[in-house]
Design an enzyme around this catalytic site. Structure first.
Site, short mmCIF file in Angstrom:
data_model
loop_
_atom_site.label_atom_id
_atom_site.label_comp_id
_atom_site.label_asym_id
_atom_site.label_seq_id
_atom_site.Cartn_x
_atom_site.Cartn_y
_atom_site.Cartn_z
N GLU A 134 -26.30 35.69 1.55
CA GLU A 134 -25.26 35.33 2.50
C GLU A 134 -23.87 35.65 1.97
O GLU A 134 -23.01 36.15 2.69
CB GLU A 134 -25.36 33.84 2.84
CG GLU A 134 -26.52 33.48 3.74
CD GLU A 134 -26.42 34.16 5.10
OE1 GLU A 134 -25.30 34.26 5.65
OE2 GLU A 134 -27.47 34.60 5.61
N ASP A 176 -21.79 34.00 14.02
CA ASP A 176 -20.87 34.95 13.42
C ASP A 176 -20.43 35.90 14.53
O ASP A 176 -20.69 35.65 15.72
CB ASP A 176 -21.50 35.68 12.23
CG ASP A 176 -22.72 36.51 12.63
OD1 ASP A 176 -22.99 36.63 13.85
OD2 ASP A 176 -23.41 37.02 11.74
N TYR A 221 -19.95 28.02 7.74
CA TYR A 221 -20.90 29.06 8.14
C TYR A 221 -22.01 29.23 7.11
O TYR A 221 -23.19 29.25 7.45
CB TYR A 221 -20.18 30.39 8.36
CG TYR A 221 -21.15 31.53 8.60
CD1 TYR A 221 -21.70 31.73 9.86
CD2 TYR A 221 -21.55 32.37 7.57
CE1 TYR A 221 -22.62 32.73 10.10
CE2 TYR A 221 -22.47 33.39 7.78
CZ TYR A 221 -23.00 33.56 9.05
OH TYR A 221 -23.92 34.56 9.27
#
Length: 373
Positions: free
Chosen positions: A42, A143, A125
């Site tokens: 990520e 996103d 996020y």
């Protein structure tokens, strides 16, 4: 706020999960549920393309296979593995996060998004991403790509900066319970490969029949012509794609059931009800499932009577047509489509997609035989 249709949401979820099962990309971080490895991917994927990340991902994990190893590393060691990936502040923040996990959590990542967000270097996020991709929790992760896909399909017209906030208010409605992992992977793949920002390939999209964006595009010539012209440059890369479809020729009292597409690609065309076959799925089981979802009925499915392969500009469609009879229920549209019972000879007066026309002609000329008789 935009009103949401529960049937459209269910259809969206089903189509996305089925499409991802067939077309999903095979990426190394999708082969693990290890929160450390998910977190590394990520961070690396922030502002960096997937193809560029893969080699760095493998090299980094070979050098630092656990969060404890990373927590004990010197900056020069980390920099050596990161050099060339850019945005070096990400690597420094990773070291801080690793040290906090190793010291405060005994080398184990917290399982909840709220606890993950308390770690240094992890924002909302990334915290939600880890909770979904490592622990498979039912959160909505947005996103740029995923927001665009949902926004287009459901007609959220808010400005870009407000779009995520608008979608988050409906987070619980979008995520299918217990299937957050494949749902989000499918969202990201769809946004990255088909529902792109500048050149969306709407004619290849599994959401074509339910997409508000495509419906608007098809009703406004100035948008339709511009989009189709630019899309044509890119759909040639999908010529070799084969879509397998099971279609039902449902008989009752001398007539055949047909449905009309309400929106999207081939809007307004009549067709035989059915849908795409999932990878490895039995054809007859596929058709039973699709008819149940589209019309709310149970059908008896005979072995297929006809096969047809048709090459569209963007894909090749292989269809098996099965004669069916209704076991229980009365056909009721579940996805906003119109339905009609017609005699075989009337079929030729209706507008069908090119892939169905050979079968329409055969049915119109053949002697009618009810499967139950």
């Amino acid at each position: 706020m935009h009103p949401l249709d529960e049937k459209r949401i269910r259809s969206f979820q089903r189509r996305l999960l089925n499409w991802f099962a067939r077309e999903g990309r095979d990426l190394p971080w999708r082969r693990t549920r290890n929160p450390y490895r998910v977190w590394v991917s990520e961070v690396m994927l922030q502002q960096t393309q997937v193809d560029r990340v893969i080699d760095f991902y493998h090299r980094f994990l070979k050098r630092f296979p656990t969060v404890t190893k990373l927590a004990r590393a010197e900056w020069e060691e980390v920099l050596e593995c990161w050099r060339g990936l850019g945005y070096y502040g990400r690597a420094r923040n990773m070291m801080k996060t690793a040290q906090a996990v190793a010291i405060d959590h005994r080398g184990r990542f917290p399982r909840t998004a709220e606890a993950l967000e308390e770690l240094p270097g992890i924002g909302p996020y990334t915290a939600r991403s880890i909770s979904v991709f490592a622990f498979e929790q039912d959160h909505l992760v947005l996103d740029t790509n995923t927001s665009r896909v949902i926004g287009r399909v459901f007609g959220f017209c808010e400005e870009k900066l407000k779009l995520r906030d608008a979608l988050m208010q409906h987070a619980d409605a979008f995520v299918p319970k217990g299937k957050a992992w494949p749902f989000h992977q499918g969202l990201m793949d769809l946004g990255a490969t088909i529902c792109t920002a500048k050149l969306p390939q709407c004619e290849c999209c599994p959401m074509a029949n339910i997409c508000t964006f495509l419906e608007i595009r098809d009703t406004k010539p100035e948008i339709r012509n511009r989009k189709l012209k630019t899309t044509a440059k890119r759909i040639t890369c999908h010529v070799s794609r084969v879509t397998e479809v099971a279609a039902a020729v449902i008989h009752r009292e001398g007539k055949i059931l047909v449905t009309n597409r309400p929106r999207g690609h081939l809007k307004g065309y009549w067709e035989f009800p059915g849908g795409k076959r999932e990878r490895g799925e039995d054809w007859r089981h596929c058709l039973k499932r699709e008819i149940r979802e589209e019309l709310g009925i149970e059908v008896a499915v005979r072995p297929h009577d006809w096969k047809e392969t048709y090459a569209y500009p963007d894909r090749t469609v292989h269809t098996r047509f099965h004669r069916c009879s209704i076991l229980t229920g009365d056909p009721t549209p579940q996805e906003g489509q119109r339905i009609r019972w017609v005699t075989p000879e009337t079929l030729t007066t209706l507008r069908f997609p090119p892939a169905d026309r050979t079968i329409v002609k055969a049915l119109s000329q053949a002697r009618f035989v009810d499967p139950h008789r």
